[in-house]
Write a protein that holds these residues in place. Structure first.
Motif, PDB file in Angstrom:
ATOM      1  N   ARG A   1      23.229  32.760  42.496  1.00 44.38           N
ATOM      2  CA  ARG A   1      24.699  32.697  42.493  1.00 44.38           C
ATOM      3  C   ARG A   1      25.190  31.825  41.349  1.00 44.38           C
ATOM      4  N   LEU A   2      24.501  30.708  41.106  1.00 43.77           N
ATOM      5  CA  LEU A   2      24.888  29.815  40.025  1.00 43.77           C
ATOM      6  C   LEU A   2      24.676  30.484  38.667  1.00 43.77           C
ATOM      7  N   THR A   3      23.591  31.232  38.535  1.00 47.31           N
ATOM      8  CA  THR A   3      23.322  31.965  37.299  1.00 47.31           C
ATOM      9  C   THR A   3      24.371  33.049  37.076  1.00 47.31           C
ATOM     10  N   ALA A   4      24.760  33.739  38.147  1.00 49.58           N
ATOM     11  CA  ALA A   4      25.793  34.779  38.038  1.00 49.58           C
ATOM     12  C   ALA A   4      27.115  34.185  37.594  1.00 49.58           C
ATOM     13  N   LEU A   5      27.432  33.003  38.106  1.00 52.31           N
ATOM     14  CA  LEU A   5      28.667  32.321  37.710  1.00 52.31           C
ATOM     15  C   LEU A   5      28.636  31.977  36.223  1.00 52.31           C
ATOM     16  N   ALA A   6      27.534  31.411  35.768  1.00 57.41           N
ATOM     17  CA  ALA A   6      27.410  31.031  34.363  1.00 57.41           C
ATOM     18  C   ALA A   6      27.472  32.256  33.463  1.00 57.41           C
ATOM     19  N   GLY A   7      26.834  33.348  33.886  1.00 54.86           N
ATOM     20  CA  GLY A   7      26.849  34.569  33.088  1.00 54.86           C
ATOM     21  C   GLY A   7      28.234  35.165  32.962  1.00 54.86           C
ATOM     22  N   PHE A   8      28.988  35.167  34.053  1.00 54.02           N
ATOM     23  CA  PHE A   8      30.335  35.741  34.024  1.00 54.02           C
ATOM     24  C   PHE A   8      31.260  34.923  33.136  1.00 54.02           C
ATOM     25  N   VAL A   9      31.187  33.609  33.258  1.00 53.83           N
ATOM     26  CA  VAL A   9      32.027  32.742  32.432  1.00 53.83           C
ATOM     27  C   VAL A   9      31.675  32.918  30.957  1.00 53.83           C
ATOM     28  N   GLY A  10      30.379  33.106  30.664  1.00 57.35           N
ATOM     29  CA  GLY A  10      29.957  33.255  29.273  1.00 57.35           C
ATOM     30  C   GLY A  10      30.362  34.575  28.653  1.00 57.35           C
ATOM     31  N   GLU A  11      30.439  35.635  29.491  1.00 58.96           N
ATOM     32  CA  GLU A  11      30.726  36.966  28.965  1.00 58.96           C
ATOM     33  C   GLU A  11      32.205  37.328  29.000  1.00 58.96           C
ATOM     34  N   ALA A  12      32.907  36.903  30.049  1.00 58.49           N
ATOM     35  CA  ALA A  12      34.307  37.285  30.198  1.00 58.49           C
ATOM     36  C   ALA A  12      35.190  36.466  29.263  1.00 58.49           C
ATOM     37  N   ARG A  13      36.366  36.999  28.972  1.00 59.70           N
ATOM     38  CA  ARG A  13      37.303  36.300  28.093  1.00 59.70           C
ATOM     39  C   ARG A  13      38.183  35.373  28.926  1.00 59.70           C
ATOM     40  N   LEU A  14      37.696  34.172  29.136  1.00 62.54           N
ATOM     41  CA  LEU A  14      38.393  33.129  29.879  1.00 62.54           C
ATOM     42  C   LEU A  14      39.065  33.673  31.143  1.00 62.54           C
ATOM     43  N   PRO A  15      38.264  34.108  32.116  1.00 66.90           N
ATOM     44  CA  PRO A  15      38.834  34.634  33.355  1.00 66.90           C
ATOM     45  C   PRO A  15      39.612  33.556  34.100  1.00 66.90           C
ATOM     46  N   SER A  16      40.633  33.974  34.845  1.00 71.18           N
ATOM     47  CA  SER A  16      41.388  33.032  35.651  1.00 71.18           C
ATOM     48  C   SER A  16      40.527  32.559  36.815  1.00 71.18           C
ATOM     49  N   PRO A  17      40.891  31.455  37.445  1.00 71.87           N
ATOM     50  CA  PRO A  17      40.138  31.017  38.626  1.00 71.87           C
ATOM     51  C   PRO A  17      40.072  32.087  39.709  1.00 71.87           C
ATOM     52  N   ALA A  18      41.158  32.830  39.900  1.00 77.77           N
ATOM     53  CA  ALA A  18      41.152  33.890  40.911  1.00 77.77           C
ATOM     54  C   ALA A  18      40.156  34.992  40.544  1.00 77.77           C
ATOM     55  N   GLN A  19      40.101  35.365  39.264  1.00 82.56           N
ATOM     56  CA  GLN A  19      39.140  36.379  38.813  1.00 82.56           C
ATOM     57  C   GLN A  19      37.700  35.875  38.986  1.00 82.56           C
ATOM     58  N   LEU A  20      37.505  34.605  38.707  1.00 84.63           N
ATOM     59  CA  LEU A  20      36.181  34.006  38.854  1.00 84.63           C
ATOM     60  C   LEU A  20      35.720  34.068  40.310  1.00 84.63           C
ATOM     61  N   LEU A  21      36.620  33.721  41.210  1.00 86.95           N
ATOM     62  CA  LEU A  21      36.287  33.736  42.630  1.00 86.95           C
ATOM     63  C   LEU A  21      36.024  35.146  43.121  1.00 86.95           C
ATOM     64  N   ARG A  22      36.831  36.080  42.679  1.00 89.10           N
ATOM     65  CA  ARG A  22      36.627  37.471  43.083  1.00 89.10           C
ATOM     66  C   ARG A  22      35.285  37.982  42.598  1.00 89.10           C
ATOM     67  N   HIS A  23      34.911  37.628  41.372  1.00 91.34           N
ATOM     68  CA  HIS A  23      33.615  38.042  40.831  1.00 91.34           C
ATOM     69  C   HIS A  23      32.479  37.507  41.701  1.00 91.34           C
ATOM     70  N   LEU A  24      32.574  36.242  42.094  1.00 92.27           N
ATOM     71  CA  LEU A  24      31.541  35.649  42.930  1.00 92.27           C
ATOM     72  C   LEU A  24      31.473  36.327  44.298  1.00 92.27           C
ATOM     73  N   ALA A  25      32.642  36.583  44.885  1.00 89.91           N
ATOM     74  CA  ALA A  25      32.682  37.207  46.211  1.00 89.91           C
ATOM     75  C   ALA A  25      32.145  38.632  46.165  1.00 89.91           C
ATOM     76  N   ASP A  26      32.505  39.369  45.123  1.00 97.89           N
ATOM     77  CA  ASP A  26      32.042  40.758  45.008  1.00 97.89           C
ATOM     78  C   ASP A  26      30.559  40.832  44.682  1.00 97.89           C
ATOM     79  N   GLY A  27      30.043  39.788  44.050  1.00100.84           N
ATOM     80  CA  GLY A  27      28.668  39.839  43.563  1.00100.84           C
ATOM     81  C   GLY A  27      27.616  39.569  44.613  1.00100.84           C
ATOM     82  N   ILE A  28      28.010  39.109  45.791  1.00 98.54           N
ATOM     83  CA  ILE A  28      27.017  38.804  46.825  1.00 98.54           C
ATOM     84  C   ILE A  28      26.990  39.936  47.848  1.00 98.54           C
ATOM     85  N   SER A  29      25.816  40.419  48.140  1.00101.35           N
ATOM     86  CA  SER A  29      25.673  41.511  49.106  1.00101.35           C
ATOM     87  C   SER A  29      25.780  40.971  50.528  1.00101.35           C
TER      88      SER A  29
END
Length: 201
Positions: A75-103
């Motif tokens: 989960r921590l790696t997924a967070l770091a990867g998303f922040v590194g690839e996305a163009r400065l996502p908002s906190p809400a987008q960041l949270l949604r990415h984390l929530a969607d990424g876990i099965s």
């Protein structure tokens, strides 16, 4: 007469075996729960020998701890990867990415790990350390976002980012519980996420 020594596994091969065991343990924990899963169950699920299992883990407790740690670190790696690839996502987008990424299966095992952490000091230490690492990573991103997008001074952004990260982590953990129990999040969560992300902005 000297006994022939067994060939040593390469480091890469050892890691593959270790992951094979952890994935087998995950499937058993999803199916039976951590408490009702035995090393014999994990051995049968993995297709490896008991000797191979005990080469990598001394006990079921170590497998439980390693499974939880592996899940949290992914989960921590997924967070770091998303922040590194996305163009400065908002906190809400960041949270949604984390929530969607876990099965759902990962959420169910994560919830079991939290339960184990209430009585197992080693598990508690792993869960707390990784959760703190995720919160700190979210705070660091939020601080950059508050300066670049919201125009806050760095000192103000740092203070607000800490509060925002704590809020987002609480929401994220709630979403994991919902996904573990119901398999999904619902439309009301979208508003909750947005409200939580905007509160300290």
């Amino acid at each position: 007469m000297r006994e022939a020594s067994l060939p040593k596994l390469s480091q890469a091969r050892q890691e593959l075996r270790r992951q094979q065991i952890l994935q087998a343990a995950m499937r058993c924990f999803v199916r039976n729960g951590m408490g009702r899963t035995s090393v014999a169950d994990i051995t049968a699920e993995s297709g490896l020998s008991a000797g191979s299992i005990y080469t990598h883990f001394a006990s079921k407790a170590e497998i439980v701890q390693a499974t939880a740690q592996d899940l949290l670190e992914r989960r921590l790696t997924a967070l770091a990867g998303f922040v590194g690839e996305a163009r400065l996502p908002s906190p809400a987008q960041l949270l949604r990415h984390l929530a969607d990424g876990i099965s759902r299966d990962e959420a169910r095992v994560g919830l079991q790990a939290w339960g184990e952490a209430t009585t197992d000091p080693v598990m508690c230490g792993n869960v707390v350390a990784t959760t703190d690492g995720m919160r700190d990573a979210i705070a660091a991103h939020c601080e950059v976002w508050l300066v670049a997008v919201k125009g806050h001074e760095a000192s103000v952004a740092r203070s607000r980012a800490a509060g925002l990260a704590a809020q987002l982590m609480a929401v994220y953990q709630g979403l994991i519980v919902r996904k573990a129990l119901f398999g999904t999040t619902d439309a009301a969560d979208e508003t909750f996420i947005a409200d939580a992300a905007d509160r300290f902005a």
